[in-house]
Design a protein around this motif. Structure first.
Motif, PDB file in Angstrom:
ATOM      1  N   GLN A   1      -4.161  28.596 -47.470  1.00 47.08           N
ATOM      2  CA  GLN A   1      -5.191  29.483 -48.012  1.00 47.08           C
ATOM      3  C   GLN A   1      -5.559  30.602 -47.034  1.00 47.08           C
ATOM      4  O   GLN A   1      -6.714  30.996 -46.904  1.00 47.08           O
ATOM      5  CB  GLN A   1      -6.435  28.689 -48.403  1.00 47.08           C
ATOM      6  CG  GLN A   1      -6.196  27.694 -49.527  1.00 47.08           C
ATOM      7  CD  GLN A   1      -7.444  26.946 -49.945  1.00 47.08           C
ATOM      8  OE1 GLN A   1      -8.511  27.079 -49.346  1.00 47.08           O
ATOM      9  NE2 GLN A   1      -7.333  26.145 -50.998  1.00 47.08           N
ATOM     10  N   GLY A   2      -4.563  31.119 -46.333  1.00 48.88           N
ATOM     11  CA  GLY A   2      -4.782  32.240 -45.431  1.00 48.88           C
ATOM     12  C   GLY A   2      -5.360  31.856 -44.083  1.00 48.88           C
ATOM     13  O   GLY A   2      -5.735  32.741 -43.298  1.00 48.88           O
ATOM     14  N   MET A   3      -5.432  30.549 -43.761  1.00 47.85           N
ATOM     15  CA  MET A   3      -5.978  30.085 -42.490  1.00 47.85           C
ATOM     16  C   MET A   3      -4.937  29.279 -41.725  1.00 47.85           C
ATOM     17  O   MET A   3      -4.123  28.587 -42.323  1.00 47.85           O
ATOM     18  CB  MET A   3      -7.209  29.192 -42.730  1.00 47.85           C
ATOM     19  CG  MET A   3      -8.351  29.846 -43.465  1.00 47.85           C
ATOM     20  SD  MET A   3      -9.590  28.622 -44.008  1.00 47.85           S
ATOM     21  CE  MET A   3      -8.673  27.756 -45.297  1.00 47.85           C
TER      22      MET A   3
ATOM     23  N   PRO B   1     -12.235  24.352 -43.132  1.00 44.74           N
ATOM     24  CA  PRO B   1     -12.500  25.789 -43.245  1.00 44.74           C
ATOM     25  C   PRO B   1     -13.952  26.117 -42.916  1.00 44.74           C
ATOM     26  O   PRO B   1     -14.859  25.382 -43.286  1.00 44.74           O
ATOM     27  CB  PRO B   1     -12.180  26.071 -44.721  1.00 44.74           C
ATOM     28  CG  PRO B   1     -11.145  25.053 -45.082  1.00 44.74           C
ATOM     29  CD  PRO B   1     -11.550  23.819 -44.323  1.00 44.74           C
ATOM     30  N   ASN B   2     -14.144  27.197 -42.212  1.00 48.08           N
ATOM     31  CA  ASN B   2     -15.435  27.735 -41.757  1.00 48.08           C
ATOM     32  C   ASN B   2     -15.926  27.105 -40.459  1.00 48.08           C
ATOM     33  O   ASN B   2     -17.028  27.447 -39.996  1.00 48.08           O
ATOM     34  CB  ASN B   2     -16.519  27.613 -42.839  1.00 48.08           C
ATOM     35  CG  ASN B   2     -16.183  28.426 -44.067  1.00 48.08           C
ATOM     36  OD1 ASN B   2     -15.855  29.603 -43.970  1.00 48.08           O
ATOM     37  ND2 ASN B   2     -16.251  27.807 -45.241  1.00 48.08           N
TER      38      ASN B   2
ATOM     39  N   GLY C   1     -11.775  28.121 -38.399  1.00 49.82           N
ATOM     40  CA  GLY C   1     -12.609  29.301 -38.571  1.00 49.82           C
ATOM     41  C   GLY C   1     -12.854  29.694 -40.011  1.00 49.82           C
ATOM     42  O   GLY C   1     -12.633  28.906 -40.941  1.00 49.82           O
ATOM     43  N   PRO C   2     -13.343  30.923 -40.227  1.00 48.54           N
ATOM     44  CA  PRO C   2     -13.811  31.360 -41.550  1.00 48.54           C
ATOM     45  C   PRO C   2     -12.732  31.299 -42.626  1.00 48.54           C
ATOM     46  O   PRO C   2     -11.568  31.624 -42.376  1.00 48.54           O
ATOM     47  CB  PRO C   2     -14.253  32.809 -41.305  1.00 48.54           C
ATOM     48  CG  PRO C   2     -14.508  32.895 -39.845  1.00 48.54           C
ATOM     49  CD  PRO C   2     -13.532  31.958 -39.200  1.00 48.54           C
TER      50      PRO C   2
ATOM     51  N   GLY D   1     -16.474  34.423 -35.537  1.00 48.33           N
ATOM     52  CA  GLY D   1     -16.498  34.185 -36.969  1.00 48.33           C
ATOM     53  C   GLY D   1     -17.253  32.957 -37.416  1.00 48.33           C
ATOM     54  O   GLY D   1     -17.661  32.872 -38.584  1.00 48.33           O
ATOM     55  N   ASN D   2     -17.477  31.982 -36.529  1.00 47.34           N
ATOM     56  CA  ASN D   2     -18.051  30.707 -36.966  1.00 47.34           C
ATOM     57  C   ASN D   2     -19.540  30.771 -37.263  1.00 47.34           C
ATOM     58  O   ASN D   2     -20.041  30.005 -38.086  1.00 47.34           O
ATOM     59  CB  ASN D   2     -17.778  29.616 -35.933  1.00 47.34           C
ATOM     60  CG  ASN D   2     -16.395  29.005 -36.086  1.00 47.34           C
ATOM     61  OD1 ASN D   2     -15.602  29.447 -36.910  1.00 47.34           O
ATOM     62  ND2 ASN D   2     -16.101  28.003 -35.294  1.00 47.34           N
ATOM     63  N   ARG D   3     -20.274  31.664 -36.599  1.00 43.81           N
ATOM     64  CA  ARG D   3     -21.706  31.748 -36.887  1.00 43.81           C
ATOM     65  C   ARG D   3     -21.931  32.254 -38.309  1.00 43.81           C
ATOM     66  O   ARG D   3     -22.709  31.675 -39.075  1.00 43.81           O
ATOM     67  CB  ARG D   3     -22.399  32.668 -35.873  1.00 43.81           C
ATOM     68  CG  ARG D   3     -22.647  32.030 -34.526  1.00 43.81           C
ATOM     69  CD  ARG D   3     -23.099  33.072 -33.521  1.00 43.81           C
ATOM     70  NE  ARG D   3     -22.015  33.967 -33.160  1.00 43.81           N
ATOM     71  CZ  ARG D   3     -22.158  35.159 -32.591  1.00 43.81           C
ATOM     72  NH1 ARG D   3     -23.364  35.625 -32.344  1.00 43.81           N
ATOM     73  NH2 ARG D   3     -21.111  35.894 -32.277  1.00 43.81           N
TER      74      ARG D   3
END
Length: 296
Positions: free
Chosen positions: A32-34, A79-80, A85-86, A206-208
């Motif tokens: 999924q793009g990650m 994810p996230n 990460g996001p 990106g995680n915040r």
């Protein structure tokens, strides 16, 4: 347009976070793009471990070391969060159950057992309810699922524009430590290495903002879609720390009232993350439950 007004500040580059906290056996798979970070250790029945909010697969280190001789253990950064990460699409309905469906397909896993803590518990019961043919047993550890009052740090992330504003915030380490200590029934068990790990993961680029989007999404949907629990017929063990300051122990009865084939165990001397505070006894209870002949 708003994204351009809120440039991310104080972010810790992913490569630096990896340098500090990556395992020798860390793996990555594109879904999924990650680039999804995971560990795949041991042989035997597949046990997938799912972490909670603002956590990572590192939370399962003790369980992995204790259980790797009995199971093929797959722990991942959802994810996230973590190194993963996001998610490119942010938050959306069934994000985690759809992701887990693709993840298990990518690793050619036709059947597995699940153990999830907090937000990872939500991922577990939703996946088990939507894809029952893939899940043999479930362990929910201080799981999200019913209404509870979130800690103040997470509450601020539910405010309008919080996913954007959070990019500009550098959480003071002292305040972050105070919140993290609430997770433990015995705050003295919080080691400096764990504090540094979780702080670095929070500040990973990106995680915040992605973590704030998760909180914002849950708030906007007024919690979780508990109807999926009706589809869970798999043997389920609910583990809980009696000293949980985040999600109250009364939720144990709520889970066992919704899930038909359910039993529970409560640890008097643990908080929100019993698998970190009491790894030996919780892992032993997990082993006995998962290897017992109590299949559907």
């Amino acid at each position: 347009m708003l994204n351009g007004l809120f440039k991310e500040k104080y972010a810790l580059p992913l490569e630096e976070v990896k340098r500090r906290h990556e395992y020798d056996d860390s793996r990555y798979i594109r879904i999924q793009g990650m680039d999804v970070h995971y560990r795949d250790i041991g042989e035997g029945p597949v046990l997938i471990l799912l972490h909670g909010m603002f956590s990572s697969l590192h939370t399962w280190e003790d369980w992995i070391n204790i259980l790797k001789d009995d199971f093929r253990i797959i722990a991942l950064d959802a994810p996230n969060y973590g190194f993963t990460g996001p998610h490119p699409k942010g938050m959306f309905k069934n994000i985690y159950s759809e992701f887990l469906n693709e993840f298990t397909d990518a690793l050619n896993i036709q059947e597995c057992m699940l153990a999830g803590n907090s937000l990872g518990g939500w991922m577990s019961w939703e996946f088990a309810g939507r894809y029952p043919e893939k899940v043999k047993k479930v362990i929910l550890i201080d799981s999200a699922g019913f209404f509870f009052v979130v800690p103040w740090l997470l509450m601020t992330m539910a405010f309008p524009l919080s996913p954007l504003i959070s990019r500009t915030m550098k959480f003071p380490r002292g305040a972050f430590k105070a919140v993290l200590k609430q997770v433990y029934g015995n705050p003295g068990r919080l080691r400096k290495e764990k504090l540094n790990l979780y702080y670095d993961l929070m500040m990973r680029e990106g995680n915040r903002s992605s973590g704030a989007r998760v909180v914002h999404y849950i708030r906007n949907n007024i919690g979780f879609r508990t109807g999926y629990m009706k589809g869970i017929t798999q043997p389920t063990l609910v583990m809980w720390g009696r000293k949980d300051r985040w999600i109250p122990v009364r939720h144990v009865k709520e889970f066992c009232s919704k899930i038909r084939n359910c039993r529970s165990v409560i640890y008097d001397d643990a908080g929100h993350m019993p698998m970190e505070e009491l790894p030996e006894i919780t892992a032993q209870d997990a082993r006995e439950f998962l290897l017992a002949d109590n299949n559907r």
